[in-house]
Design a protein around this motif. Structure first.
Motif, PDB file in Angstrom:
ATOM      1  N   GLY A 128      52.602  -1.165  73.872  1.00 40.58           N
ATOM      2  CA  GLY A 128      51.391  -1.822  73.398  1.00 40.58           C
ATOM      3  C   GLY A 128      50.104  -1.052  73.499  1.00 40.58           C
ATOM      4  O   GLY A 128      49.033  -1.581  73.171  1.00 40.58           O
ATOM      5  N   ALA A 129      50.128   0.201  73.944  1.00 44.25           N
ATOM      6  CA  ALA A 129      48.897   0.986  74.018  1.00 44.25           C
ATOM      7  C   ALA A 129      48.370   1.294  72.622  1.00 44.25           C
ATOM      8  O   ALA A 129      49.120   1.378  71.645  1.00 44.25           O
ATOM      9  N   LYS A 130      47.048   1.499  72.544  1.00 43.54           N
ATOM     10  CA  LYS A 130      46.372   1.883  71.313  1.00 43.54           C
ATOM     11  C   LYS A 130      45.787   3.277  71.504  1.00 43.54           C
ATOM     12  O   LYS A 130      45.212   3.568  72.551  1.00 43.54           O
ATOM     13  N   ILE A 131      45.900   4.114  70.490  1.00 42.83           N
ATOM     14  CA  ILE A 131      45.319   5.453  70.570  1.00 42.83           C
ATOM     15  C   ILE A 131      44.533   5.738  69.296  1.00 42.83           C
ATOM     16  O   ILE A 131      44.717   5.079  68.267  1.00 42.83           O
ATOM     17  N   ARG A 132      43.652   6.739  69.391  1.00 40.38           N
ATOM     18  CA  ARG A 132      42.956   7.255  68.216  1.00 40.38           C
ATOM     19  C   ARG A 132      43.635   8.566  67.834  1.00 40.38           C
ATOM     20  O   ARG A 132      43.448   9.581  68.505  1.00 40.38           O
ATOM     21  N   GLY A 167      34.356   0.775  77.285  1.00 44.15           N
ATOM     22  CA  GLY A 167      33.690  -0.299  77.996  1.00 44.15           C
ATOM     23  C   GLY A 167      34.066  -1.673  77.482  1.00 44.15           C
ATOM     24  O   GLY A 167      34.344  -2.588  78.257  1.00 44.15           O
ATOM     25  N   ALA A 168      34.078  -1.840  76.160  1.00 45.75           N
ATOM     26  CA  ALA A 168      34.451  -3.123  75.570  1.00 45.75           C
ATOM     27  C   ALA A 168      35.943  -3.198  75.270  1.00 45.75           C
ATOM     28  O   ALA A 168      36.538  -4.280  75.256  1.00 45.75           O
ATOM     29  N   GLU A 169      36.566  -2.056  75.036  1.00 50.39           N
ATOM     30  CA  GLU A 169      37.978  -1.977  74.661  1.00 50.39           C
ATOM     31  C   GLU A 169      38.533  -0.679  75.216  1.00 50.39           C
ATOM     32  O   GLU A 169      37.808   0.310  75.359  1.00 50.39           O
ATOM     33  N   ASN A 170      39.823  -0.681  75.521  1.00 47.10           N
ATOM     34  CA  ASN A 170      40.439   0.567  75.962  1.00 47.10           C
ATOM     35  C   ASN A 170      41.878   0.638  75.462  1.00 47.10           C
ATOM     36  O   ASN A 170      42.403  -0.337  74.899  1.00 47.10           O
ATOM     37  N   SER A 171      42.488   1.773  75.680  1.00 45.01           N
ATOM     38  CA  SER A 171      43.833   2.010  75.138  1.00 45.01           C
ATOM     39  C   SER A 171      44.897   1.106  75.734  1.00 45.01           C
ATOM     40  O   SER A 171      45.933   0.880  75.115  1.00 45.01           O
ATOM     41  N   TRP A 172      44.663   0.562  76.932  1.00 47.21           N
ATOM     42  CA  TRP A 172      45.729  -0.102  77.677  1.00 47.21           C
ATOM     43  C   TRP A 172      45.590  -1.614  77.780  1.00 47.21           C
ATOM     44  O   TRP A 172      46.434  -2.270  78.367  1.00 47.21           O
ATOM     45  N   ASP A 173      44.529  -2.196  77.219  1.00 48.03           N
ATOM     46  CA  ASP A 173      44.232  -3.605  77.503  1.00 48.03           C
ATOM     47  C   ASP A 173      45.168  -4.589  76.813  1.00 48.03           C
ATOM     48  O   ASP A 173      45.120  -5.787  77.098  1.00 48.03           O
ATOM     49  N   GLU A 174      46.028  -4.106  75.916  1.00 46.64           N
ATOM     50  CA  GLU A 174      46.989  -4.993  75.253  1.00 46.64           C
ATOM     51  C   GLU A 174      48.431  -4.687  75.644  1.00 46.64           C
ATOM     52  O   GLU A 174      49.371  -5.226  75.064  1.00 46.64           O
ATOM     53  N   MET A 175      48.621  -3.837  76.645  1.00 45.78           N
ATOM     54  CA  MET A 175      49.979  -3.452  77.013  1.00 45.78           C
ATOM     55  C   MET A 175      50.681  -4.575  77.758  1.00 45.78           C
ATOM     56  O   MET A 175      50.059  -5.387  78.432  1.00 45.78           O
ATOM     57  N   ARG A 176      51.985  -4.605  77.616  1.00 42.58           N
ATOM     58  CA  ARG A 176      52.812  -5.554  78.360  1.00 42.58           C
ATOM     59  C   ARG A 176      53.614  -4.797  79.410  1.00 42.58           C
ATOM     60  O   ARG A 176      53.807  -3.590  79.332  1.00 42.58           O
TER      61      ARG A 176
END
Length: 283
Positions: A128-132, A167-176
């Motif tokens: 679930g991580a997000k990257i650019r 600060g408002a969003e990061n790569s890991w905040d949606e991980m399970r």
């Protein structure tokens, strides 16, 4: 032939893309196999020419930016995530091939994705991580439902490899979860500034759930190093063998608890025994 289905670890190697990458991280493969897991080492082949461009197009990466730089952009994590997805989607066929050759059936309800260093990037995305991927590309997501758990050994932190924290969003905040992390103050490569303190952001910025575990070493920089978390220091001078055994033991306890449902392993994880573990890695 093994009678019962066996749990599976799909392991992503460290370093950059490498046509022979499936031959790396042998220490982890041997440890996991000795403890009842079928280990599939993925060789992340070089993504060149039309192959690389196809993946860039799929992720919305502009043609002019379809160039891999290991820590400066997120292309490495993107390419690895596609590779791991292909392996996970092929596991039913691989299980049948194994059985046809008198091997074990793979338990598709107990699948783990794991990796060391750059190899932790693909598993993070699948959980679930997000990257650019690049400056102009949209955020890349490729979460997969099959893995029951993940192990991220020497993970990547914000400012490296496409990972971010604004600060408002990061790569890991949606991980399970469940996820096991291992890094430390000494987890430093001479070639860059990706320190243990930065690496542990992958754990610190996770959602606050009780199924995330971190083994963090306070050994100072220069005592061991990045390769310690690839289990390279079992035969090194003290105190590195103890740390190596603790990393392996904690990882196995995590897998027993979260993948195999072992109550004793869960109790062990809740204790301080990982700090003085016996020689789990011997043999």
């Amino acid at each position: 032939m093994v009678a019962d289905p066996v749990p599976v670890v799909v392991f992503s190697h460290g370093g950059s893309l490498n046509n022979d990458g499936h031959n790396l991280n042998k220490q982890w493969g041997a440890l996991l196999a000795r403890n009842g897991f079928a280990v599939i080492h993925v060789g992340h082949s070089e993504a060149t020419g039309a192959n690389g461009m196809t993946l860039c197009d799929a992720a919305g990466v502009p043609t002019a930016e379809c160039t891999l730089t290991e820590d400066e952009n997120g292309m490495l994590a993107m390419f690895r995530s596609y590779d791991l997805t292909a392996v996970l989607d092929d596991l039913p066929r691989l299980s049948q091939v194994s059985q046809n050759n008198n091997g074990p059936e793979l338990d598709l309800t107990r699948v783990v994705v794991a990796g060391w260093s750059a190899g932790s990037r693909g598993p993070s995305v699948l959980m679930g991580a997000k990257i650019r991927p690049t400056a102009s590309a949209p955020l890349f997501k490729l979460a997969h439902t099959l893995p029951k758990a993940a192990m991220m050994l020497s993970p990547t932190g914000a400012g490296f490899g496409g990972y971010f924290d604004d600060g408002a969003e990061n790569s890991w905040d949606e991980m399970r979860g469940p996820i096991f992390f291992a890094t430390g103050t000494n987890d430093q490569k001479p070639s860059n500034a990706l320190s243990g303190a930065i690496r542990r952001q992958a754990f610190d910025l996770q959602p606050a759930e009780g199924n995330r575990y971190m083994l963090f070493s306070n050994l100072e920089v220069g005592v061991g190093g990045h390769g310690t978390y690839d289990l390279n220091d079992l035969n090194s001078p003290a105190p590195l063998p103890g740390l190596t055994m603790a990393i392996g033991s904690a990882a196995l306890a995590f897998l027993d608890a979260e993948v195999n449902g072992n109550a004793a392993a869960r109790e062990w994880l809740a204790s301080d025994k990982a700090l003085s573990s016996p020689a789990t890695l011997s043999g």
